[in-house]
Each structure stands twice: as structure tokens, then as C-alpha cells.
Design a protein around this motif. Structure first.
Motif, PDB file in Angstrom:
ATOM      1  N   GLU A  32       6.816  -8.313  40.275  1.00 35.86           N
ATOM      2  CA  GLU A  32       6.544  -9.741  40.481  1.00 35.86           C
ATOM      3  C   GLU A  32       6.802 -10.171  41.925  1.00 35.86           C
ATOM      4  N   TRP A  51       4.679  -4.533  31.686  1.00 32.81           N
ATOM      5  CA  TRP A  51       5.239  -5.641  30.902  1.00 32.81           C
ATOM      6  C   TRP A  51       4.361  -5.895  29.673  1.00 32.81           C
ATOM      7  N   VAL A 258      15.652  -9.211  30.740  1.00 31.38           N
ATOM      8  CA  VAL A 258      14.447  -9.539  31.503  1.00 31.38           C
ATOM      9  C   VAL A 258      14.168 -11.039  31.453  1.00 31.38           C
ATOM     10  N   GLU A 259      14.310 -11.629  30.272  1.00 29.61           N
ATOM     11  CA  GLU A 259      14.014 -13.062  30.139  1.00 29.61           C
ATOM     12  C   GLU A 259      15.018 -13.911  30.914  1.00 29.61           C
ATOM     13  N   PHE A 262      13.898 -13.772  34.522  1.00 32.96           N
ATOM     14  CA  PHE A 262      12.736 -14.600  34.846  1.00 32.96           C
ATOM     15  C   PHE A 262      13.061 -16.086  34.701  1.00 32.96           C
ATOM     16  N   LYS A 268       6.567 -15.279  38.049  1.00 37.76           N
ATOM     17  CA  LYS A 268       5.563 -15.025  37.011  1.00 37.76           C
ATOM     18  C   LYS A 268       5.708 -13.606  36.492  1.00 37.76           C
ATOM     19  N   ARG A 269       5.637 -13.448  35.156  1.00 39.93           N
ATOM     20  CA  ARG A 269       5.755 -12.105  34.581  1.00 39.93           C
ATOM     21  C   ARG A 269       4.476 -11.304  34.772  1.00 39.93           C
TER      22      ARG A 269
END
Lengths: 498, 205
Positions: A32, A51, A258-259, A262, A268-269
């Protein structure tokens, strides 16, 4: 040099903190931070696709939970039901399998991209670690997921996977033998010792009390790992329960991390256009339709079928286990991830182009060729496990030796160091051949392994020694040999032009 | 260069190692113990450990007449008396074995046998007795000499010859990666019955 001198050379807490912070600043999960870089280099699209395939696997996996029964009696039947009776069950299961395969392929390709494009430079080593741990997640989930089908291939692949850590318990003994070899040499050279010795007709080496040694050196780490993995000493209901929970838990934990990442930086994923994303999903769906996921035959603890293979990504390792004795094979299995994780830290130059980093290039090529060749050998079943090792050992050593050679060339006229490096590799190669009785060369005097009953210990000795020499050579060249001034300047000019 | 470590710091670090180690192992060991079920009571001292010599629940026995010719063989399942605790309660461990009559005789003229555990000492697969020489050559990457009958493992192609001996007894590894010959069952031949009582120490896998 006193103790305080040595201590004062150690890094302080602040330096360690700064080191960690520098690395943590540049974290990147799915490319990203390389936004829009894919316009000039298409391989930077791998991150978003990675992803996407992970999410696809999780989504289809959640759907599969609804029909799967994790017991030894019913697992196989419930998969048959999903495949044959549940509407679109075959599609969901196929997509789960092929998306997971795609995830593993993409993780591997991304790792190669990171090595070739030097993505780990500029304090970005942790990105490579993240990608590698995602690959390990893929491997573990693949292995545990395969056992859930409860078929023969999965059962025996799990058996092999869960038994090899047991050989870790013998590392200590091997090191003890290494020590004994050194002590024997010293005694031979006339160093006085009062250690108990074998009679002269049995070689005259020092006497090792195996049982006593085992009591002190063996911490049962391997056996404990094995029992924790399987939930006992055999594969049964406990194993299926553990594998089922860990299969989901590890992905969930990864997803949470990961969440959080972000959420905290609002990146942006998925950077590439969604049309391309849908193409990836379509490819997975088409693969699931054209090549429906296999079932195999039901697991049977009393019969190992012939031939028996593992999943495609473990085939090369599986072939390696046929070639070399298990303690050494276990050591190599642990050496491969260590190489991937720590090699970047030794590549400290500012060079980006792959041909300017010959050691990294040769190790990358060597790994790839070994993976492909071993996989092809086991699939076509054309290997000769008694005669092949000298060839592939020689091949691997020569490829890495070329890297070291060109690395030396780029550092000016250090011809004697070059010669030394080549002697090391030649020695490594010849000594490995010497241990193969089939290729017996008159080099018996070089290594005294007669007091050891088993040739395996001698090979272990050579391997530890050879590996240590290789590591020292690479470290020495990378760290201490000065580079030619003009090559540094020319690359600086190139970099400024770019 | 300014000092980053005092001697005092070093002593502090060295002294803290046993304390931290003790606390950590006290906290961690129940957790490891939970994850690692086993059959016996918590056995840290040597005297409390159950002897690692698997006994049979009921002795497996064959009449010698089941082995009419040299190289005739029987497979069997050996059930171990020490039960292992798993998530579905105490389980009997079952070990596949094979008894083979060799083409040589004992000193008293009676036929000689070998009784092997079929769990491969390499990585735990179940190996087979493969009397067909062409099958060994085709599938197991080893060409037997004429008349040589071998055991062979499908996983990593270890081949064992029951007529040759290594330091652990019959079943020398003639090809493949296995570290030793197969684990042996202790048996007796009396009154025309081959009785298999227990397994060599360390033979569970």
C-alpha cells in the motif's frame, strides 16, 4: 581487551530502540506504500492481489464451516456431502482451495520480487518478514486444512511434518560429536588428556557416554513440539480438533493485526482497479470449475500407499528428506527460513540493481532452481536417491560460489582472497562427495570419522563446518572488503539519472 | 567512547536470570503441560517415570505352521498396555508389525524369525514387506541382489534388509535416509507357537 571494553562496544538500549523504531516506521503489508508504482513495474500489483486472495480464502472458509464436521468419523463424509449434495458446495470448496494455492504462489512471487528489486533496503527489512510470515501462515493453513479432509495424502503428509521436529533433540548430541572430533584431533597432535579412550583397535577416540550426554543435552524440545502439534503421539481426534481451531485462529489473529494497521493509518488495502480484482476472482472460480478439488481416499492409519506425495509446495522438501539423513534434513529445513529472514540484513550496500548484488542474486537463483528441480524429480519419480546428491550439492555450491566470485571482482584485485574463497567451496564440495561411498575419492585422510560408528555424524560435522565457513566468507566479503571506488560512483550516477 | 554498561548493570542482569527463569518456568509449565497430554502422572524425576518398554495387552501369537516356507510373512496389530490420554479419553496405542520367516535356521534346526515394528524409524510412515524384486526396483529406487527380500517404506524410500545387521540388530538400511534398522518386537518360539510379547524400548512413534 578487558570486559568493560567489550561491554562498551555493545549497543545501548537507546540504539536498540532506535533500530527497532526505524524498522517499524516503514511497515508495509500489501504494497500500500508503493501506490501507483505498479505503472512502471507490474510486479507491484502482487500486494493487493495477495490481500484479495487471502480475503477470498477467509470468506469461502467461513461458508464451508456451515457444513463441515470436524471428527475423524465424519470429516471425510461431510466433505463428500459438500462436494456432491450441497448446492454450489463444489464451487465454494474449489475456490477455497485454489484461492489458498494462489495466496501461497503470490506470497512466494512477492518474496522473490522483494529480493530482486531490493525492497528491503532503506530500513524495510520487516516488510520481507511480514510477507514471509504470511507465507508461513499459508503453509500451516494449507497443511492443517488438508488434514481436515482426512484423506490418505493429508494423513501421511501430517505424519511426516509432525515427526521431523523430533530430530531437533539430536542437535545437541551432534554438537557433542563435533566437540569430540576436535578433541580427538588435539589428542592426536599430542595434547595430553586424561579423558577415557576407546581401545586403539577401535580407533582410539575419546569415549562418549551417550546416555549421560542425552540426559544433559536433550531438552525434549522436538518431542514436546511434536506432542503439542498433534495433541498426543498419534494423529487422531485431538489432532483434527487442534488443526481445525488453529486453521481458523491464525488467520483471524493475522486479520485483526492487519485491520488495526489499516485503521490506524487510513491507507487503502486494494490499490489496483477492481476490474483486475474481479479477474483474479474469476480465475479462481474457473480453476475450481475446470479442475474440481480432489478427494483422495479415506485416511487409514495402518496403510501408507505408494507413491505418497505431499501438497505441491512441500514436494521439494519431501524430496530432500529422501536424500539426506533426518537430523541434517531437519537442520536444513530450519536453515531455509533463517536464510530468507536474515540474509537481507547482511546486504548493507546502497546498490539496488540485482546484478550489483551478486551474492543475493546467486542465493535467489539457487533457491529457485532447487525448488523447481526437486519438485520435478519427485513428480516424475525419476530421482535416484543414492547417486544424485553430489550433483545437486555441487550445483548449489557452484551457483553460490559464482555469486561470491563476482562479489569479489566488484571489490577490486583481491586475488588471494578470491583464491581462498574458491578453495573453501572446492573443499566443501569435495568433502561432501567424499562422504558418498558411491563417489569415493581418495580423500579419506582429510577427515577422521573412524571412531564414529555411523557415517551420518561425519556428514553433520562437514555440514556445520561448511555452513559456518560459507557464512563467514559471505559476511567477510559483504562487510569488510572495500568496494571499488569507481563502481560505487557509477552506480551513484545511475541512481541520480533514474 | 562513553561507557554504556556499568559492572553493576552486568551483575544485575546476571543475577536476574535465575529469578526470571524460575518465575517464567513456574508460569509456563502448567500451560505446556495442558497442551501436551500424556499417559502417566507428572513425572519429572527419573524414578517416577514408567519404563519405556511397551507391553502387549494380549500377546499376539501365530502357530509356526502359518509360516510354511522361507520368506512367508504375517502382518499384525500390536496393542500396547500403556494407554495414552487424548481428548477422547485414554486410548490404546496400536502399532503395526510384521513377522517374517527367514531362509536360515536356528542352531537347533528350528526356523529363524524376525518380528519388526512397521513404523518407519525415519519419519513414522508404515512400511511393508516387499518380496517382489521387480516391485522394489520399480517403486523404491533400489535393485535387490538375486534372492534378496526387503522391507521398504513408501514415504522416503528407505529399504531394510532382514538378512543384514547393523548395531541395533537385523534389518540394516541398504538404501534411503532412515537412521537405523526397524524397532524389533521381543518374541519367543515355544511349542510351535510364535508369541510376540513386547516392543523394543523407544519403539513408539
Amino acid at each position: 581487551m578487558t570486559l568493560t571494553d567489550i561491554l562498551s562496544k555493545l549497543p545501548s538500549i537507546e540504539q536498540i530502540k532506535k533500530f527497532a523504531q526505524d524498522k517499524l516506521k516503514n511497515i508495509d503489508f500489501f504494497d500500500e506504500t508503493y501506490k501507483d508504482k505498479y505503472v512502471e513495474n507490474v510486479w507491484y500489483k502482487l500486494g493487493p492481489v495477495q490481500w484479495l486472495t487471502w480475503m477470498l480464502t477467509i470468506l469461502t472458509g467461513v461458508l464451508l464451516i456451515g457444513f463441515y464436521i470436524p471428527t475423524t468419523e465424519q470429516a471425510y463424509d461431510s466433505i463428500i456431502r459438500i462436494q456432491a449434495e450441497v448446492p454450489f458446495g463444489w464451487l465454494i470448496r474449489g475456490m477455497h482451495k485454489y484461492a489458498a494455492d494462489a495466496f501461497i504462489i503470490i506470497c512466494t512471487m512477492k518474496l522473490y520480487r522483494m529480493f530482486i528489486c531490493a525492497d528491503y533496503k532503506g530500513n524495510r527489512e520487516l516488510n520481507l518478514w511480514i510477507c514471509f510470515f504470511l507465507l508461513l501462515l499459508g503453509f500451516y493453513s494449507g497443511l492443517s486444512g488438508y488434514l481436515l479432509i482426512w484423506n490418505q495424502r493429508a494423513f501421511w503428509a501430517t505424519k511426516v511434518f509432525a515427526t521431523f521436529p523430533g530430530y531437533m533433540d539430536q542437535f545437541g548430541l551432534n554438537l557433542a560429536f563435533l566437540g569430540a572430533t576436535v578433541v580427538n584431533k588435539l589428542i592426536e597432535w599430542g595434547v595430553p588428556s586424561s579423558l577415557p579412550r576407546l581401545p586403539v583397535e577401535q580407533g582410539g577416540g575419546i569415549l562418549l557416554d551417550m546416555k549421560l550426554l542425552n540426559q544433559y543435552i536433550n531438552f525434549n524440545v522436538g518431542m514436546t513440539t511434536q506432542q503439542i502439534l498433534l495433541g498426543g503421539s498419534a494423529i487422531g481426534q485431538a489432532t483434527i480438533t487442534r488443526f481445525y481451531s488453529m486453521h481458523m485462529a491464525l488467520s483471524t489473529l493475522g486479520l485483526i493485526v492487519v485491520e488495526l494497521y489499516f485503521y490506524s493509518n487510513k491507507k487503502k488495502r486494494f490499490n489496483i482497479p477492481w476490474t483486475e480484482g474481479f479477474m483474479v476472482i474469476a480465475m479462481v472460480a474457473i480453476a475450481a470449475t475446470v479442475f474440481p478439488a480432489e478427494m483422495g481416499s479415506r485416511a487409514d492409519a495402518a496403510v501408507t500407499p505408494l507413491p505418497i506425495l505431499s501438497d505441491w509446495y512441500f514436494l521439494a522438501l519431501y524430496q530432500m528428506y529422501k536424500y539426506i539423513e533426518p537430523v541434517l534434513a531437519t537442520f536444513v529445513t530450519m536453515l531455509i527460513p533463517a536464510t530468507v529472514l536474515f540474509l537481507p540484513f547482511f546486504d548493507t550496500s546502497k546498490e539496488i540493481h540485482i546484478t550489483k548484488r551478486p551474492i543475493i542474486m546467486s542465493v535467489t537463483i539457487m533457491g529457485f532452481i532447487n525448488f523447481i528441480v526437486f519438485s520435478v524429480l519427485i513428480i516424475l519419480n525419476i530421482a535416484n536417491i543414492n547417486n544424485d546428491p553430489p550433483f545437486w550439492v555441487a550445483g548449489s555450491v557452484i551457483i553460490v560460489a559464482f555469486g561470491v566470485y563476482f562479489s569479489c571482482l566488484q571489490r577490486g584485485n583481491n586475488y588471494w582472497k578470491l583464491l581462498l574463497t574458491f578453495c573453501i567451496f572446492l573443499g566443501l564440495y569435495l568433502s561432501r562427495i567424499h562422504t558418498q561411498p558411491y563417489f569415493g575419492l581418495p580423500l579419506g585422510g582429510l577427515l577422521d570419522t573412524t571412531f564414529l560408528k555411523d557415517g551420518a555424524w561425519g556428514r553433520m560435522w562437514i555440514f556445520y563446518g561448511g555452513f559456518a565457513t560459507l557464512l563467514i566468507a559471505v559476511l567477510y566479503i559483504e562487510k569488510f572488503l572495500p568496494k571499488k571506488q569507481e563502481s560505487l560512483e557509477s552506480s551513484a550516477v545511475e541512481a541520480s539519472n533514474a | 567512547m562513553d561507557m554504556k554498561f556499568e559492572k553493576r548493570d552486568l551483575i544485575k542482569i546476571l543475577l536476574s536470570i535465575p529469578v526470571v527463569g524460575t518465575v517464567a518456568s513456574v508460569l509456563l509449565s502448567p500451560f505446556v503441560r495442558y497442551l501436551k497430554p500424556s499417559s502417566g502422572p507428572i513425572a519429572t524425576l527419573e524414578v517416577f517415570k514408567t519404563p519405556d518398554k511397551p507391553q502387549a495387552i494380549s500377546i499376539v501369537s501365530f502357530p509356526v505352521t502359518d509360516f510354511p516356507t522361507p520368506w512367508s510373512f504375517k502382518y499384525f496389530m500390536f496393542q500396547e498396555a500403556n494407554r495414552e490420554y487424548t481428548s477422547v479419553g485414554n486410548q490404546i496405542k496400536t502399532i503395526p508389525g510384521a513377522a517374517v520367516r527367514l531362509p536360515v535356521n536356528e542352531a537347533d534346526g528350528k526356523p529363524k524369525f524376525v518380528v519388526f515394528s512397521r513404523v518407519c524409524p525415519h519419519l513414522g510412515c508404515v512400511f511393508n514387506f516387499v518380496p517382489e524384486e521387480s516391485e522394489v526396483a520399480k517403486g523404491y529406487n533400489y535393485t535387490p541382489t538375486s534372492g534378496q527380500k526387503v522391507f521398504a517404506c513408501p514415504c522416503h524410500l528407505s529399504v531394510y534388509d532382514p538378512m543384514q545387521e547393523d548395531t541395533k540388530g537385523r534389518g540394516k538400511v541398504v538404501s534411503g535416509p532412515a537412521p537405523r534398522s526397524p524397532f524389533k518386537f521381543n518374541f519367543s518360539v515355544e511349542n510351535g507357537v510364535l508369541a510376540i510379547q513386547s516392543l523394543e524400548s523407544g519403539g513408539i512413534s
